[in-house]
Design an enzyme around this catalytic site. Structure first.
Site, PDB file in Angstrom:
ATOM      1  N   GLU A 222       0.778  -1.257  -0.106  1.00 28.16           N
ATOM      2  CA  GLU A 222      -0.043  -0.167   0.043  1.00 28.16           C
ATOM      3  C   GLU A 222       0.811   1.419  -0.177  1.00 28.16           C
ATOM      4  O   GLU A 222       0.602   2.016   0.868  1.00 28.16           O
ATOM      5  CB  GLU A 222      -1.073   0.085   1.133  1.00 28.16           C
ATOM      6  CG  GLU A 222      -1.982  -1.113   1.182  1.00 28.16           C
ATOM      7  CD  GLU A 222      -3.028  -1.306   2.442  1.00 28.16           C
ATOM      8  OE1 GLU A 222      -2.754  -0.537   3.177  1.00 28.16           O
ATOM      9  OE2 GLU A 222      -3.683  -2.335   2.426  1.00 28.16           O
TER      10      GLU A 222
ATOM     11  N   GLU B 186      -5.806 -10.891  -1.607  1.00 26.04           N
ATOM     12  CA  GLU B 186      -6.798 -10.876  -0.400  1.00 26.04           C
ATOM     13  C   GLU B 186      -8.205 -10.886  -0.984  1.00 26.04           C
ATOM     14  O   GLU B 186      -9.132  -9.779  -0.207  1.00 26.04           O
ATOM     15  CB  GLU B 186      -6.380  -9.584   0.494  1.00 26.04           C
ATOM     16  CG  GLU B 186      -4.983  -9.472   0.617  1.00 26.04           C
ATOM     17  CD  GLU B 186      -4.385  -8.276   1.486  1.00 26.04           C
ATOM     18  OE1 GLU B 186      -5.219  -7.593   1.975  1.00 26.04           O
ATOM     19  OE2 GLU B 186      -3.360  -8.103   1.670  1.00 26.04           O
TER      20      GLU B 186
HETATM   21  C1  XIL Z   1      -6.180  -7.095   8.347  1.00 21.49           C
HETATM   22  C2  XIL Z   1      -6.478  -8.467   9.122  1.00 21.49           C
HETATM   23  O1  XIL Z   1      -7.218  -9.167   8.306  1.00 21.49           O
HETATM   24  C3  XIL Z   1      -7.244  -7.895  10.404  1.00 21.49           C
HETATM   25  O2  XIL Z   1      -7.175  -9.077  11.268  1.00 21.49           O
HETATM   26  C4  XIL Z   1      -6.262  -6.984  11.144  1.00 21.49           C
HETATM   27  O3  XIL Z   1      -6.866  -6.345  12.282  1.00 21.49           O
HETATM   28  C5  XIL Z   1      -6.111  -5.817   9.899  1.00 21.49           C
HETATM   29  O4  XIL Z   1      -5.501  -6.273   8.759  1.00 21.49           O
HETATM   30  N1  XIL Z   1      -5.010  -5.162   3.585  1.00 21.49           N
HETATM   31  C6  XIL Z   1      -4.028  -5.927   4.158  1.00 21.49           C
HETATM   32  C7  XIL Z   1      -4.016  -7.009   5.168  1.00 21.49           C
HETATM   33  O5  XIL Z   1      -2.867  -6.048   3.331  1.00 21.49           O
HETATM   34  O6  XIL Z   1      -2.866  -6.997   6.049  1.00 21.49           O
HETATM   35  C8  XIL Z   1      -5.264  -6.524   6.187  1.00 21.49           C
HETATM   36  O7  XIL Z   1      -5.371  -7.595   6.923  1.00 21.49           O
HETATM   37  C9  XIL Z   1      -6.586  -6.248   5.261  1.00 21.49           C
HETATM   38  C10 XIL Z   1      -6.382  -5.259   4.245  1.00 21.49           C
END
Ligand code: XIL
Length: 382
Positions: free
Chosen positions: A165, A270
Protein backbone atom coordinates in the site's frame (compact mmCIF):
# COMPACT_ATOMS: atom_id res chain seq x y z
CA UNK A 1 -8.07 -37.61 4.96
CA UNK A 2 -7.02 -40.93 6.53
CA UNK A 3 -4.26 -42.75 4.69
CA UNK A 4 -6.42 -45.63 3.50
CA UNK A 5 -9.04 -43.21 2.14
CA UNK A 6 -6.34 -41.11 0.48
CA UNK A 7 -4.88 -44.22 -1.21
CA UNK A 8 -8.32 -45.20 -2.47
CA UNK A 9 -8.93 -41.68 -3.81
CA UNK A 10 -5.55 -41.63 -5.56
CA UNK A 11 -6.22 -45.08 -7.02
CA UNK A 12 -9.64 -44.00 -8.37
CA UNK A 13 -8.20 -40.82 -9.94
CA UNK A 14 -5.39 -42.86 -11.55
CA UNK A 15 -7.97 -45.28 -13.03
CA UNK A 16 -9.98 -42.33 -14.33
CA UNK A 17 -6.90 -40.77 -15.91
CA UNK A 18 -5.91 -44.06 -17.53
CA UNK A 19 -9.43 -44.52 -18.95
CA UNK A 20 -9.44 -40.99 -20.34
CA UNK A 21 -6.02 -41.20 -21.94
CA UNK A 22 -7.10 -44.46 -23.66
CA UNK A 23 -10.05 -42.61 -25.16
CA UNK A 24 -7.91 -39.55 -25.93
CA UNK A 25 -10.17 -37.24 -23.89
CA UNK A 26 -9.21 -34.69 -21.25
CA UNK A 27 -9.40 -36.04 -17.66
CA UNK A 28 -12.45 -34.65 -15.85
CA UNK A 29 -11.80 -33.30 -12.37
CA UNK A 30 -12.93 -35.92 -9.79
CA UNK A 31 -16.29 -35.10 -8.18
CA UNK A 32 -14.79 -34.57 -4.71
CA UNK A 33 -11.96 -32.30 -5.94
CA UNK A 34 -11.28 -29.01 -4.17
CA UNK A 35 -10.57 -25.57 -5.62
CA UNK A 36 -6.81 -26.19 -5.89
CA UNK A 37 -7.43 -29.23 -8.12
CA UNK A 38 -10.23 -27.67 -10.11
CA UNK A 39 -8.00 -24.70 -10.97
CA UNK A 40 -4.67 -26.52 -11.01
CA UNK A 41 -3.90 -25.78 -14.65
CA UNK A 42 -4.80 -22.10 -14.19
CA UNK A 43 -3.47 -20.79 -10.85
CA UNK A 44 -2.87 -21.72 -7.23
CA UNK A 45 -5.78 -21.10 -4.85
CA UNK A 46 -4.99 -19.80 -1.39
CA UNK A 47 -6.24 -18.54 1.93
CA UNK A 48 -5.11 -16.26 4.72
CA UNK A 49 -4.48 -18.18 7.94
CA UNK A 50 -4.97 -17.13 11.56
CA UNK A 51 -3.41 -18.78 14.64
CA UNK A 52 -6.58 -20.87 15.31
CA UNK A 53 -5.94 -22.50 11.97
CA UNK A 54 -2.18 -22.92 11.78
CA UNK A 55 -2.04 -24.09 15.42
CA UNK A 56 -4.75 -26.58 14.37
CA UNK A 57 -7.15 -25.77 17.23
CA UNK A 58 -9.91 -25.07 14.67
CA UNK A 59 -9.96 -28.67 13.45
CA UNK A 60 -12.99 -28.22 11.18
CA UNK A 61 -11.23 -25.69 9.01
CA UNK A 62 -8.12 -27.88 8.61
CA UNK A 63 -10.05 -30.31 6.40
CA UNK A 64 -11.28 -27.41 4.26
CA UNK A 65 -7.78 -25.95 4.00
CA UNK A 66 -6.28 -29.29 2.95
CA UNK A 67 -8.97 -29.91 0.39
CA UNK A 68 -9.13 -26.51 -1.28
CA UNK A 69 -5.92 -24.55 -0.86
CA UNK A 70 -2.27 -24.95 -1.85
CA UNK A 71 -0.89 -21.50 -0.97
CA UNK A 72 -1.15 -19.55 2.28
CA UNK A 73 -0.72 -16.01 3.62
CA UNK A 74 -0.42 -15.18 7.33
CA UNK A 75 -3.33 -12.83 8.15
CA UNK A 76 -1.37 -10.94 10.81
CA UNK A 77 1.56 -12.82 12.37
CA UNK A 78 4.31 -11.60 10.03
CA UNK A 79 3.36 -7.95 10.30
CA UNK A 80 5.96 -5.67 11.89
CA UNK A 81 4.01 -5.10 15.14
CA UNK A 82 3.95 -8.86 15.77
CA UNK A 83 7.46 -9.98 14.78
CA UNK A 84 9.37 -6.85 15.78
CA UNK A 85 7.29 -5.16 18.47
CA UNK A 86 10.03 -3.18 20.21
CA UNK A 87 13.51 -2.01 19.24
CA UNK A 88 15.89 -4.97 19.20
CA UNK A 89 13.19 -7.59 19.97
CA UNK A 90 12.11 -10.12 17.36
CA UNK A 91 9.27 -12.45 18.31
CA UNK A 92 8.78 -15.45 16.06
CA UNK A 93 6.60 -17.77 18.17
CA UNK A 94 3.53 -17.25 16.00
CA UNK A 95 5.22 -17.02 12.61
CA UNK A 96 7.23 -20.19 13.30
CA UNK A 97 3.87 -21.94 13.84
CA UNK A 98 2.56 -20.52 10.57
CA UNK A 99 5.56 -21.71 8.54
CA UNK A 100 5.58 -25.15 10.21
CA UNK A 101 1.88 -25.57 9.30
CA UNK A 102 2.62 -24.71 5.67
CA UNK A 103 5.42 -27.28 5.55
CA UNK A 104 3.31 -30.01 7.19
CA UNK A 105 0.49 -29.34 4.73
CA UNK A 106 2.69 -28.95 1.63
CA UNK A 107 1.69 -25.36 0.94
CA UNK A 108 3.42 -22.70 -1.14
CA UNK A 109 4.13 -20.38 1.82
CA UNK A 110 4.01 -16.61 1.44
CA UNK A 111 4.97 -13.86 3.90
CA UNK A 112 2.92 -10.68 4.49
CA UNK A 113 4.26 -8.01 4.84
CA UNK A 114 7.73 -6.47 5.22
CA UNK A 115 7.28 -2.71 4.70
CA UNK A 116 3.92 -1.05 5.40
CA UNK A 117 2.72 1.99 7.32
CA UNK A 118 -0.11 0.16 9.17
CA UNK A 119 0.39 -2.37 11.98
CA UNK A 120 3.90 -0.94 12.32
CA UNK A 121 4.94 0.46 15.71
CA UNK A 122 5.80 4.15 16.07
CA UNK A 123 9.28 3.43 17.38
CA UNK A 124 10.29 2.28 13.90
CA UNK A 125 10.28 5.89 12.68
CA UNK A 126 11.72 7.60 15.77
CA UNK A 127 14.94 7.68 17.75
CA UNK A 128 15.03 6.84 21.46
CA UNK A 129 14.13 10.46 22.29
CA UNK A 130 11.05 10.37 20.03
CA UNK A 131 12.58 12.49 17.25
CA UNK A 132 11.99 11.43 13.60
CA UNK A 133 14.82 9.31 12.18
CA UNK A 134 17.04 10.50 9.36
CA UNK A 135 16.85 8.79 5.95
CA UNK A 136 20.03 6.83 6.66
CA UNK A 137 18.84 5.71 10.09
CA UNK A 138 15.40 4.57 8.82
CA UNK A 139 17.04 2.67 5.94
CA UNK A 140 19.20 0.91 8.53
CA UNK A 141 16.10 -0.04 10.57
CA UNK A 142 14.38 -1.34 7.41
CA UNK A 143 17.44 -3.35 6.38
CA UNK A 144 17.86 -4.86 9.82
CA UNK A 145 14.17 -5.89 9.87
CA UNK A 146 14.26 -7.45 6.40
CA UNK A 147 17.54 -9.26 7.05
CA UNK A 148 16.19 -10.76 10.25
CA UNK A 149 12.72 -11.75 9.07
CA UNK A 150 13.50 -12.89 5.51
CA UNK A 151 16.75 -14.46 6.75
CA UNK A 152 14.97 -16.54 9.38
CA UNK A 153 12.69 -18.15 6.80
CA UNK A 154 15.08 -18.23 3.84
CA UNK A 155 14.22 -21.17 1.60
CA UNK A 156 11.03 -21.86 3.59
CA UNK A 157 8.87 -18.82 2.84
CA UNK A 158 8.59 -18.91 -0.94
CA UNK A 159 7.31 -15.40 -1.66
CA UNK A 160 7.09 -12.07 0.15
CA UNK A 161 4.82 -9.04 0.03
CA UNK A 162 7.80 -6.70 0.22
CA UNK A 163 5.90 -3.39 0.16
CA UNK A 164 2.22 -2.96 0.95
CA UNK A 165 0.00 0.00 0.00
CA UNK A 166 2.61 2.62 -1.00
CA UNK A 167 0.22 4.41 -3.38
CA UNK A 168 -2.56 7.00 -3.19
CA UNK A 169 -5.75 6.54 -5.18
CA UNK A 170 -4.39 8.82 -7.93
CA UNK A 171 -1.29 6.68 -8.35
CA UNK A 172 1.13 9.05 -6.62
CA UNK A 173 3.22 7.90 -3.67
CA UNK A 174 1.36 7.91 -0.33
CA UNK A 175 2.81 10.30 2.26
CA UNK A 176 3.59 7.54 4.77
CA UNK A 177 6.44 7.89 7.26
CA UNK A 178 8.51 5.68 4.91
CA UNK A 179 7.98 8.13 2.08
CA UNK A 180 8.38 11.27 4.18
CA UNK A 181 11.65 10.17 5.76
CA UNK A 182 13.33 8.05 3.06
CA UNK A 183 11.79 9.45 -0.13
CA UNK A 184 10.21 7.77 -3.13
CA UNK A 185 12.97 5.19 -3.52
CA UNK A 186 11.97 3.41 -0.29
CA UNK A 187 10.28 0.55 -2.20
CA UNK A 188 13.42 0.09 -4.32
CA UNK A 189 15.52 -0.24 -1.16
CA UNK A 190 13.05 -2.69 0.40
CA UNK A 191 13.11 -4.93 -2.69
CA UNK A 192 16.90 -4.65 -2.89
CA UNK A 193 17.34 -5.76 0.75
CA UNK A 194 14.84 -8.64 0.43
CA UNK A 195 16.38 -9.89 -2.82
CA UNK A 196 19.89 -9.80 -1.32
CA UNK A 197 18.83 -11.98 1.63
CA UNK A 198 16.86 -14.58 -0.35
CA UNK A 199 17.52 -14.39 -4.10
CA UNK A 200 15.23 -17.39 -4.73
CA UNK A 201 12.16 -15.89 -3.07
CA UNK A 202 9.36 -14.42 -5.16
CA UNK A 203 8.88 -10.71 -4.39
CA UNK A 204 5.58 -8.83 -4.72
CA UNK A 205 4.22 -5.30 -4.56
CA UNK A 206 0.74 -5.45 -2.93
CA UNK A 207 -2.08 -2.87 -2.86
CA UNK A 208 -5.87 -2.37 -2.97
CA UNK A 209 -8.07 -0.59 -5.55
CA UNK A 210 -5.63 -1.34 -8.35
CA UNK A 211 -8.61 -1.62 -10.69
CA UNK A 212 -8.75 2.20 -10.55
CA UNK A 213 -6.80 3.12 -13.71
CA UNK A 214 -4.67 5.87 -12.11
CA UNK A 215 -3.65 3.68 -9.18
CA UNK A 216 -3.03 0.68 -11.45
CA UNK A 217 -0.76 2.79 -13.64
CA UNK A 218 1.04 4.03 -10.51
CA UNK A 219 1.71 0.42 -9.49
CA UNK A 220 3.00 -0.45 -12.95
CA UNK A 221 5.28 2.62 -12.91
CA UNK A 222 6.56 1.63 -9.47
CA UNK A 223 7.40 -1.90 -10.62
CA UNK A 224 9.19 -0.47 -13.64
CA UNK A 225 11.30 1.75 -11.36
CA UNK A 226 12.27 -1.22 -9.17
CA UNK A 227 13.11 -3.35 -12.20
CA UNK A 228 15.11 -0.48 -13.72
CA UNK A 229 17.26 -0.59 -10.58
CA UNK A 230 18.09 -4.20 -11.46
CA UNK A 231 15.88 -5.87 -8.83
CA UNK A 232 13.32 -8.50 -9.83
CA UNK A 233 9.62 -8.09 -9.04
CA UNK A 234 7.67 -11.32 -9.50
CA UNK A 235 4.16 -9.88 -9.52
CA UNK A 236 1.80 -7.16 -8.41
CA UNK A 237 -0.66 -8.37 -5.79
CA UNK A 238 -4.13 -6.95 -6.24
CA UNK A 239 -5.84 -7.30 -2.85
CA UNK A 240 -9.38 -7.39 -4.28
CA UNK A 241 -11.37 -6.48 -1.18
CA UNK A 242 -14.45 -6.07 -3.36
CA UNK A 243 -17.91 -4.62 -2.93
CA UNK A 244 -21.02 -6.02 -4.64
CA UNK A 245 -20.99 -3.14 -7.12
CA UNK A 246 -17.31 -2.24 -7.30
CA UNK A 247 -15.05 -2.69 -9.19
CA UNK A 248 -16.79 -3.66 -12.40
CA UNK A 249 -15.72 -6.74 -14.34
CA UNK A 250 -14.62 -4.35 -17.11
CA UNK A 251 -12.22 -2.48 -14.78
CA UNK A 252 -10.83 -5.77 -13.47
CA UNK A 253 -10.34 -6.95 -17.03
CA UNK A 254 -8.50 -3.72 -17.96
CA UNK A 255 -6.24 -4.07 -14.93
CA UNK A 256 -4.96 -7.48 -16.01
CA UNK A 257 -4.69 -6.32 -19.62
CA UNK A 258 -2.50 -3.41 -18.48
CA UNK A 259 -0.34 -5.74 -16.35
CA UNK A 260 0.17 -8.07 -19.31
CA UNK A 261 1.13 -5.16 -21.60
CA UNK A 262 3.76 -4.16 -19.04
CA UNK A 263 5.02 -7.75 -18.78
CA UNK A 264 4.01 -8.04 -15.11
CA UNK A 265 2.15 -10.93 -13.51
CA UNK A 266 -0.89 -9.99 -11.43
CA UNK A 267 -1.95 -12.06 -8.43
CA UNK A 268 -5.13 -11.78 -6.41
CA UNK A 269 -3.98 -11.73 -2.81
CA UNK A 270 -6.82 -10.89 -0.41
CA UNK A 271 -10.11 -11.65 -2.15
CA UNK A 272 -13.44 -11.13 -0.40
CA UNK A 273 -16.74 -9.50 -1.36
CA UNK A 274 -18.45 -7.27 1.18
CA UNK A 275 -22.24 -7.78 1.03
CA UNK A 276 -23.09 -5.17 3.69
CA UNK A 277 -24.06 -1.52 3.15
CA UNK A 278 -21.09 0.84 2.80
CA UNK A 279 -20.11 2.44 6.10
CA UNK A 280 -18.00 5.09 4.36
CA UNK A 281 -18.55 6.81 1.05
CA UNK A 282 -15.51 5.41 -0.72
CA UNK A 283 -14.08 2.02 -1.65
CA UNK A 284 -11.03 2.01 0.57
CA UNK A 285 -9.51 -1.08 2.20
CA UNK A 286 -7.38 1.08 4.51
CA UNK A 287 -7.28 -0.72 7.86
CA UNK A 288 -7.07 2.65 9.67
CA UNK A 289 -10.61 3.60 8.58
CA UNK A 290 -13.23 3.14 11.31
CA UNK A 291 -16.98 3.71 11.37
CA UNK A 292 -19.68 3.59 14.07
CA UNK A 293 -22.15 0.72 14.32
CA UNK A 294 -25.71 1.57 13.29
CA UNK A 295 -28.54 -0.95 12.82
CA UNK A 296 -28.90 -0.11 9.11
CA UNK A 297 -25.26 -1.13 8.54
CA UNK A 298 -25.86 -4.64 9.87
CA UNK A 299 -28.99 -5.89 8.08
CA UNK A 300 -28.20 -9.63 7.91
CA UNK A 301 -27.36 -10.41 11.54
CA UNK A 302 -30.03 -13.12 11.56
CA UNK A 303 -29.00 -14.69 8.24
CA UNK A 304 -28.37 -13.92 4.58
CA UNK A 305 -31.54 -13.58 2.44
CA UNK A 306 -31.64 -15.90 -0.60
CA UNK A 307 -31.70 -12.91 -2.94
CA UNK A 308 -28.36 -11.63 -1.59
CA UNK A 309 -26.90 -15.14 -1.56
CA UNK A 310 -27.78 -15.42 -5.25
CA UNK A 311 -26.42 -11.97 -6.05
CA UNK A 312 -23.16 -12.84 -4.28
CA UNK A 313 -22.86 -16.02 -6.36
CA UNK A 314 -23.45 -14.03 -9.54
CA UNK A 315 -20.80 -11.49 -8.49
CA UNK A 316 -18.21 -14.20 -7.70
CA UNK A 317 -18.97 -15.85 -11.06
CA UNK A 318 -18.51 -12.57 -12.94
CA UNK A 319 -15.17 -11.86 -11.24
CA UNK A 320 -13.83 -15.39 -11.69
CA UNK A 321 -14.62 -15.27 -15.41
CA UNK A 322 -12.17 -12.36 -15.64
CA UNK A 323 -9.54 -14.20 -13.56
CA UNK A 324 -9.95 -17.25 -15.75
CA UNK A 325 -9.55 -15.19 -18.91
CA UNK A 326 -6.22 -13.80 -17.61
CA UNK A 327 -4.93 -17.02 -16.05
CA UNK A 328 -1.73 -16.90 -18.14
CA UNK A 329 -0.48 -14.00 -15.96
CA UNK A 330 -2.23 -14.90 -12.68
CA UNK A 331 -0.19 -17.21 -10.46
CA UNK A 332 -2.66 -17.36 -7.60
CA UNK A 333 -6.02 -16.34 -6.24
CA UNK A 334 -5.95 -16.04 -2.45
CA UNK A 335 -9.08 -15.53 -0.30
CA UNK A 336 -8.80 -13.42 2.85
CA UNK A 337 -9.98 -16.16 5.22
CA UNK A 338 -11.47 -19.64 4.99
CA UNK A 339 -15.09 -19.23 6.17
CA UNK A 340 -17.39 -16.26 6.73
CA UNK A 341 -16.77 -16.67 10.46
CA UNK A 342 -13.05 -15.90 10.00
CA UNK A 343 -13.45 -12.75 7.92
CA UNK A 344 -11.97 -9.45 9.03
CA UNK A 345 -15.07 -7.83 7.42
CA UNK A 346 -17.09 -8.83 10.50
CA UNK A 347 -14.97 -6.30 12.38
CA UNK A 348 -13.87 -3.71 9.80
CA UNK A 349 -14.60 -0.89 9.30
CA UNK A 350 -17.51 -1.32 11.74
CA UNK A 351 -16.90 -3.61 14.71
CA UNK A 352 -19.45 -6.35 15.44
CA UNK A 353 -21.23 -6.83 12.10
CA UNK A 354 -22.23 -10.13 10.47
CA UNK A 355 -20.75 -10.35 6.99
CA UNK A 356 -20.78 -13.10 4.34
CA UNK A 357 -17.83 -12.35 2.02
CA UNK A 358 -16.27 -15.78 1.34
CA UNK A 359 -17.14 -19.06 -0.39
CA UNK A 360 -17.75 -21.10 2.78
CA UNK A 361 -20.43 -20.31 5.36
CA UNK A 362 -19.94 -20.19 9.13
CA UNK A 363 -20.23 -23.99 9.32
CA UNK A 364 -17.70 -24.53 6.54
CA UNK A 365 -20.38 -25.44 4.00
CA UNK A 366 -19.81 -24.29 0.40
CA UNK A 367 -22.21 -21.49 -0.56
CA UNK A 368 -23.84 -20.95 -3.97
CA UNK A 369 -20.89 -18.61 -4.63
CA UNK A 370 -18.62 -21.67 -4.46
CA UNK A 371 -20.62 -23.40 -7.21
CA UNK A 372 -20.51 -20.23 -9.31
CA UNK A 373 -16.71 -20.14 -9.05
CA UNK A 374 -16.34 -23.83 -9.86
CA UNK A 375 -18.67 -23.45 -12.86
CA UNK A 376 -16.21 -20.98 -14.41
CA UNK A 377 -13.51 -23.65 -14.65
CA UNK A 378 -16.02 -26.28 -15.77
CA UNK A 379 -17.61 -24.26 -18.54
CA UNK A 380 -14.37 -22.93 -20.01
CA UNK A 381 -12.62 -26.31 -19.88
CA UNK A 382 -15.18 -27.77 -22.27
C1 XIL B 1 -6.25 -7.15 8.20
C2 XIL B 1 -6.50 -8.39 9.05
O1 XIL B 1 -7.36 -9.25 8.35
C3 XIL B 1 -7.11 -8.00 10.38
O2 XIL B 1 -7.17 -9.13 11.24
C4 XIL B 1 -6.26 -6.90 11.05
O3 XIL B 1 -6.91 -6.47 12.23
C5 XIL B 1 -6.05 -5.73 10.12
O4 XIL B 1 -5.49 -6.19 8.90
N1 XIL B 1 -5.03 -5.16 3.65
C6 XIL B 1 -3.98 -5.94 4.07
C7 XIL B 1 -4.18 -6.90 5.17
O5 XIL B 1 -2.93 -5.92 3.43
O6 XIL B 1 -3.01 -7.08 5.94
C8 XIL B 1 -5.32 -6.49 6.07
O7 XIL B 1 -5.53 -7.52 7.03
C9 XIL B 1 -6.57 -6.20 5.27
C10 XIL B 1 -6.34 -5.08 4.29
Amino acid sequence: MRNSTRRLALFSSAMLLAACSQQGTQAPVPANAGLKDIFKDAFRVGTALSPRQFNETDTASIALIDKHFNITTPENVLKWEVVHPTRGTFSYVQSDGYVAFGERHHMFITGHTLVWHSQTPRWVFEDTLGKPLTRAALLAVMKNHIENVVGRYKGRINGWDVVNEALNEDGTMRQSPWMRIIGDDFPIKAFEYAHAVDPQAELYYNDYNLETPAKRDGAIALVKRIRAAGIPVTAIGSQDHHKMDWPSAALTDSMFTAFRAANIHGNVTELDIDVLPRATNNNTADVAVRAQMQARLNPYAAGLPDSVQTALARRYGEIFKVYWKHRDIIDRITFWGVTDRDSWLNGWPVPGRTNYPLLFDRNGKPKPAYDAVVAVAGSSAR
